[in-house]
Scaffold this motif. Structure first.
Motif, PDB file in Angstrom:
ATOM      1  N   LEU A   1    -116.109 -21.224 -38.440  1.00 35.63           N
ATOM      2  CA  LEU A   1    -115.894 -20.810 -39.822  1.00 35.63           C
ATOM      3  C   LEU A   1    -115.263 -19.424 -39.867  1.00 35.63           C
ATOM      4  O   LEU A   1    -115.383 -18.636 -38.922  1.00 35.63           O
ATOM      5  CB  LEU A   1    -117.218 -20.797 -40.586  1.00 35.63           C
ATOM      6  N   LYS A   2    -114.580 -19.143 -40.982  1.00 35.44           N
ATOM      7  CA  LYS A   2    -114.051 -17.800 -41.195  1.00 35.44           C
ATOM      8  C   LYS A   2    -115.196 -16.868 -41.579  1.00 35.44           C
ATOM      9  O   LYS A   2    -115.998 -17.204 -42.457  1.00 35.44           O
ATOM     10  CB  LYS A   2    -113.008 -17.801 -42.308  1.00 35.44           C
ATOM     11  N   PRO A   3    -115.283 -15.698 -40.949  1.00 32.41           N
ATOM     12  CA  PRO A   3    -116.316 -14.747 -41.370  1.00 32.41           C
ATOM     13  C   PRO A   3    -115.982 -14.177 -42.741  1.00 32.41           C
ATOM     14  O   PRO A   3    -114.833 -14.219 -43.187  1.00 32.41           O
ATOM     15  CB  PRO A   3    -116.252 -13.656 -40.286  1.00 32.41           C
ATOM     16  N   ALA A   4    -116.988 -13.667 -43.440  1.00 31.33           N
ATOM     17  CA  ALA A   4    -116.786 -13.086 -44.767  1.00 31.33           C
ATOM     18  C   ALA A   4    -115.754 -11.973 -44.683  1.00 31.33           C
ATOM     19  O   ALA A   4    -115.781 -11.136 -43.777  1.00 31.33           O
ATOM     20  CB  ALA A   4    -118.112 -12.555 -45.304  1.00 31.33           C
ATOM     21  N   GLY A   5    -114.824 -11.970 -45.637  1.00 30.57           N
ATOM     22  CA  GLY A   5    -113.814 -10.923 -45.686  1.00 30.57           C
ATOM     23  C   GLY A   5    -112.753 -11.029 -44.606  1.00 30.57           C
ATOM     24  O   GLY A   5    -112.040 -10.058 -44.342  1.00 30.57           O
ATOM     25  N   PHE A   6    -112.623 -12.190 -43.982  1.00 31.74           N
ATOM     26  CA  PHE A   6    -111.659 -12.361 -42.893  1.00 31.74           C
ATOM     27  C   PHE A   6    -110.240 -12.058 -43.362  1.00 31.74           C
ATOM     28  O   PHE A   6    -109.757 -12.616 -44.331  1.00 31.74           O
ATOM     29  CB  PHE A   6    -111.727 -13.791 -42.363  1.00 31.74           C
ATOM     30  N   LYS A   7    -109.578 -11.138 -42.665  1.00 34.35           N
ATOM     31  CA  LYS A   7    -108.198 -10.786 -42.982  1.00 34.35           C
ATOM     32  C   LYS A   7    -107.363 -10.693 -41.702  1.00 34.35           C
ATOM     33  O   LYS A   7    -106.398  -9.941 -41.627  1.00 34.35           O
ATOM     34  CB  LYS A   7    -108.140  -9.457 -43.739  1.00 34.35           C
ATOM     35  N   GLY A   8    -107.754 -11.442 -40.701  1.00 35.35           N
ATOM     36  CA  GLY A   8    -107.066 -11.374 -39.420  1.00 35.35           C
ATOM     37  C   GLY A   8    -105.772 -12.167 -39.431  1.00 35.35           C
ATOM     38  O   GLY A   8    -105.290 -12.590 -40.484  1.00 35.35           O
ATOM     39  N   TYR A   9    -105.218 -12.356 -38.249  1.00 37.06           N
ATOM     40  CA  TYR A   9    -103.979 -13.116 -38.143  1.00 37.06           C
ATOM     41  C   TYR A   9    -104.198 -14.530 -38.647  1.00 37.06           C
ATOM     42  O   TYR A   9    -105.146 -15.203 -38.269  1.00 37.06           O
ATOM     43  CB  TYR A   9    -103.500 -13.141 -36.690  1.00 37.06           C
ATOM     44  N   ARG A  10    -103.300 -14.977 -39.515  1.00 35.14           N
ATOM     45  CA  ARG A  10    -103.423 -16.322 -40.047  1.00 35.14           C
ATOM     46  C   ARG A  10    -102.959 -17.357 -39.041  1.00 35.14           C
ATOM     47  O   ARG A  10    -103.410 -18.478 -39.044  1.00 35.14           O
ATOM     48  CB  ARG A  10    -102.611 -16.426 -41.334  1.00 35.14           C
ATOM     49  N   GLN A  11    -102.013 -16.973 -38.206  1.00 38.97           N
ATOM     50  CA  GLN A  11    -101.555 -17.865 -37.157  1.00 38.97           C
ATOM     51  C   GLN A  11    -101.022 -17.007 -36.020  1.00 38.97           C
ATOM     52  O   GLN A  11    -100.276 -16.067 -36.249  1.00 38.97           O
ATOM     53  CB  GLN A  11    -100.457 -18.796 -37.671  1.00 38.97           C
ATOM     54  N   ALA A  12    -101.415 -17.313 -34.804  1.00 44.54           N
ATOM     55  CA  ALA A  12    -100.938 -16.581 -33.626  1.00 44.54           C
ATOM     56  C   ALA A  12    -100.621 -17.609 -32.550  1.00 44.54           C
ATOM     57  O   ALA A  12    -101.508 -18.060 -31.832  1.00 44.54           O
ATOM     58  CB  ALA A  12    -101.983 -15.584 -33.148  1.00 44.54           C
ATOM     59  N   ILE A  13     -99.349 -17.989 -32.476  1.00 43.86           N
ATOM     60  CA  ILE A  13     -98.923 -18.989 -31.514  1.00 43.86           C
ATOM     61  C   ILE A  13     -98.796 -18.334 -30.143  1.00 43.86           C
ATOM     62  O   ILE A  13     -98.098 -17.332 -29.976  1.00 43.86           O
ATOM     63  CB  ILE A  13     -97.580 -19.618 -31.921  1.00 43.86           C
ATOM     64  N   GLY A  14     -99.494 -18.881 -29.145  1.00 43.03           N
ATOM     65  CA  GLY A  14     -99.415 -18.359 -27.794  1.00 43.03           C
ATOM     66  C   GLY A  14    -100.008 -16.972 -27.639  1.00 43.03           C
ATOM     67  O   GLY A  14     -99.493 -16.158 -26.869  1.00 43.03           O
ATOM     68  N   PHE A  15    -101.125 -16.685 -28.351  1.00 41.83           N
ATOM     69  CA  PHE A  15    -101.725 -15.359 -28.172  1.00 41.83           C
ATOM     70  C   PHE A  15    -102.263 -15.199 -26.748  1.00 41.83           C
ATOM     71  O   PHE A  15    -102.383 -14.084 -26.244  1.00 41.83           O
ATOM     72  CB  PHE A  15    -102.811 -15.088 -29.216  1.00 41.83           C
ATOM     73  N   LEU A  16    -102.558 -16.318 -26.117  1.00 46.01           N
ATOM     74  CA  LEU A  16    -102.761 -16.407 -24.670  1.00 46.01           C
ATOM     75  C   LEU A  16    -101.885 -17.570 -24.192  1.00 46.01           C
ATOM     76  O   LEU A  16    -101.577 -18.474 -24.986  1.00 46.01           O
ATOM     77  CB  LEU A  16    -104.222 -16.691 -24.320  1.00 46.01           C
ATOM     78  N   PRO A  17    -101.452 -17.594 -22.939  1.00 47.46           N
ATOM     79  CA  PRO A  17    -100.625 -18.713 -22.482  1.00 47.46           C
ATOM     80  C   PRO A  17    -101.300 -20.060 -22.714  1.00 47.46           C
ATOM     81  O   PRO A  17    -102.388 -20.327 -22.217  1.00 47.46           O
ATOM     82  CB  PRO A  17    -100.462 -18.422 -20.979  1.00 47.46           C
ATOM     83  N   GLY A  18    -100.653 -20.892 -23.515  1.00 47.34           N
ATOM     84  CA  GLY A  18    -101.192 -22.214 -23.794  1.00 47.34           C
ATOM     85  C   GLY A  18    -102.298 -22.241 -24.825  1.00 47.34           C
ATOM     86  O   GLY A  18    -102.956 -23.268 -25.006  1.00 47.34           O
ATOM     87  N   VAL A  19    -102.515 -21.128 -25.545  1.00 47.70           N
ATOM     88  CA  VAL A  19    -103.593 -21.068 -26.536  1.00 47.70           C
ATOM     89  C   VAL A  19    -103.039 -20.525 -27.855  1.00 47.70           C
ATOM     90  O   VAL A  19    -102.432 -19.445 -27.885  1.00 47.70           O
ATOM     91  CB  VAL A  19    -104.759 -20.173 -26.071  1.00 47.70           C
ATOM     92  N   ASP A  20    -103.245 -21.284 -28.931  1.00 45.00           N
ATOM     93  CA  ASP A  20    -102.815 -20.885 -30.272  1.00 45.00           C
ATOM     94  C   ASP A  20    -104.027 -20.632 -31.155  1.00 45.00           C
ATOM     95  O   ASP A  20    -105.136 -21.118 -30.871  1.00 45.00           O
ATOM     96  CB  ASP A  20    -101.960 -21.981 -30.920  1.00 45.00           C
ATOM     97  N   PHE A  21    -103.798 -19.913 -32.246  1.00 44.52           N
ATOM     98  CA  PHE A  21    -104.849 -19.644 -33.226  1.00 44.52           C
ATOM     99  C   PHE A  21    -104.313 -19.995 -34.597  1.00 44.52           C
ATOM    100  O   PHE A  21    -103.200 -19.593 -34.954  1.00 44.52           O
ATOM    101  CB  PHE A  21    -105.254 -18.167 -33.184  1.00 44.52           C
ATOM    102  N   LYS A  22    -105.094 -20.741 -35.377  1.00 40.06           N
ATOM    103  CA  LYS A  22    -104.653 -21.168 -36.703  1.00 40.06           C
ATOM    104  C   LYS A  22    -105.728 -20.876 -37.731  1.00 40.06           C
ATOM    105  O   LYS A  22    -106.893 -21.234 -37.540  1.00 40.06           O
ATOM    106  CB  LYS A  22    -104.316 -22.666 -36.692  1.00 40.06           C
ATOM    107  N   SER A  23    -105.311 -20.238 -38.830  1.00 35.15           N
ATOM    108  CA  SER A  23    -106.287 -19.961 -39.879  1.00 35.15           C
ATOM    109  C   SER A  23    -105.655 -19.814 -41.260  1.00 35.15           C
ATOM    110  O   SER A  23    -106.367 -19.602 -42.235  1.00 35.15           O
ATOM    111  CB  SER A  23    -107.072 -18.682 -39.560  1.00 35.15           C
ATOM    112  N   HIS A  24    -104.325 -19.904 -41.360  1.00 32.61           N
ATOM    113  CA  HIS A  24    -103.697 -19.852 -42.683  1.00 32.61           C
ATOM    114  C   HIS A  24    -104.122 -21.084 -43.478  1.00 32.61           C
ATOM    115  O   HIS A  24    -104.296 -22.166 -42.909  1.00 32.61           O
ATOM    116  CB  HIS A  24    -102.181 -19.814 -42.543  1.00 32.61           C
ATOM    117  N   ILE A  25    -104.281 -20.931 -44.776  1.00 35.28           N
ATOM    118  CA  ILE A  25    -104.803 -22.043 -45.588  1.00 35.28           C
ATOM    119  C   ILE A  25    -103.893 -23.262 -45.567  1.00 35.28           C
ATOM    120  O   ILE A  25    -104.330 -24.364 -45.914  1.00 35.28           O
ATOM    121  CB  ILE A  25    -105.069 -21.626 -47.049  1.00 35.28           C
TER     122      ILE A  25
END
Length: 294
Positions: free
Chosen positions: A114-138
């Motif tokens: 889950l998103k923590p309260a007040g989350f304002k981090g990266y909404r999407q970070a493709i390849g923030f580590l090799p072979g690992v993406d992060f998704k959180s934009h609505i």
């Protein structure tokens, strides 16, 4: 509602909605949304029942409205082994105990929190580590079970409790690694051209990408040496002028069928999905800028 009256897809969709998630219908064997969904409210149980009752072959995704996803990819284990990349951080310092994990059809995993309260981090970070993406934009999404090839590690357990919130240390890591990226990907514009007619003229006497894209529907993607480049160009063009993902996919598939030596459909699908991801990332960047101006 009596859950026994519905097929498996409907049952999953209703449970996701009950738990606060935002299901999205996906065309079978693709990652392409079957309808517009960006910024839409959560679908109602009645809408979900109609969609997956009428289209039981459609797959399902969840928009990352209230949750985030760490996507561990295993497509290129030689150069970008996601499992190896994330293993250094797979501990309680970075990840809470209660996460949801699904296996993907590409032999990777999706990790849900889950998103923590007040989350304002990266909404999407493709390849923030090799072979690992992060998704959180609505308006980001990831496929979920019961889509073909996707399975939850422990669905019986997950139905009883939502996943825990993402830890700040993980989010700080993602932000730090994402900052090292000079530029997010955008819709690619490929130089060069095939030998098909590039002399389509607009009213001002100049060639236009839009007219070229339309022309391709009638005359195809050109010669063997330039088909991929031109396919990339016209997908980007249709998306740039606001054609929906589903309609763009239909149009470029028509163009490929009109080609004397058409590309394999799997190659069209792979190119299309790659550009859609880039387009979503580019839109995400614009949304970030708009947020800062508010």
């Amino acid at each position: 509602m009596n859950m026994k009256e519905y097929n498996t897809k409907v049952k999953y969709a209703l449970k996701y909605i009950e738990m606060g998630f935002y299901p999205v219908p996906i065309l079978p064997h693709t990652k392409i949304p079957a309808m517009r969904f960006a910024d839409h409210p959560q679908m109602t149980p009645q809408e979900a029942a109609v969609i997956w009752d009428q289209h039981p072959d459609w797959d399902m995704a969840l928009r990352t409205v209230n949750h985030v996803v760490v996507d561990v990819d295993m497509h290129d284990t030689e150069h970008a082994n996601g499992a190896k990349s994330i293993s250094k951080y797979w501990n309680e310092e970075y990840f809470p105990k209660n996460v949801w994990i699904s296996h993907t059809r590409g032999h990777g995993v999706h990790i849900y929190m889950l998103k923590p309260a007040g989350f304002k981090g990266y909404r999407q970070a493709i390849g923030f580590l090799p072979g690992v993406d992060f998704k959180s934009h609505i308006n980001n999404y990831t496929l979920v079970p019961p889509s073909a090839g996707y399975t939850w590690v422990d669905w019986d357990k997950y139905q009883k409790a939502l996943p825990a919130c993402a830890k700040s240390k993980l989010l700080d890591l993602i932000a730090s690694e994402a900052e090292k990226k000079i530029k997010r990907p955008s819709v690619p514009v490929v130089p060069g051209k095939s030998s098909m007619d590039f002399n389509v003229k607009g009213k001002n006497g100049h060639s236009t990408n839009t007219l070229l894209a339309i022309n391709s529907i009638l005359h195809g993607l050109g010669d063997v040496g330039g088909r991929n480049d031109f396919l990339t160009k016209i997908v980007g063009t249709f998306l740039a002028i606001g054609v929906s993902y589903v309609d763009t996919y239909t149009l470029v598939s028509m163009a490929n069928r009109q080609t004397e030596n058409p590309l394999p459909q799997a190659e069209v699908d792979a190119t299309f999905e790659s550009i859609v991801k880039a387009h979503m990332s580019s839109n995400d960047e614009s949304n970030d800028k708009n947020d800062k101006n508010e």
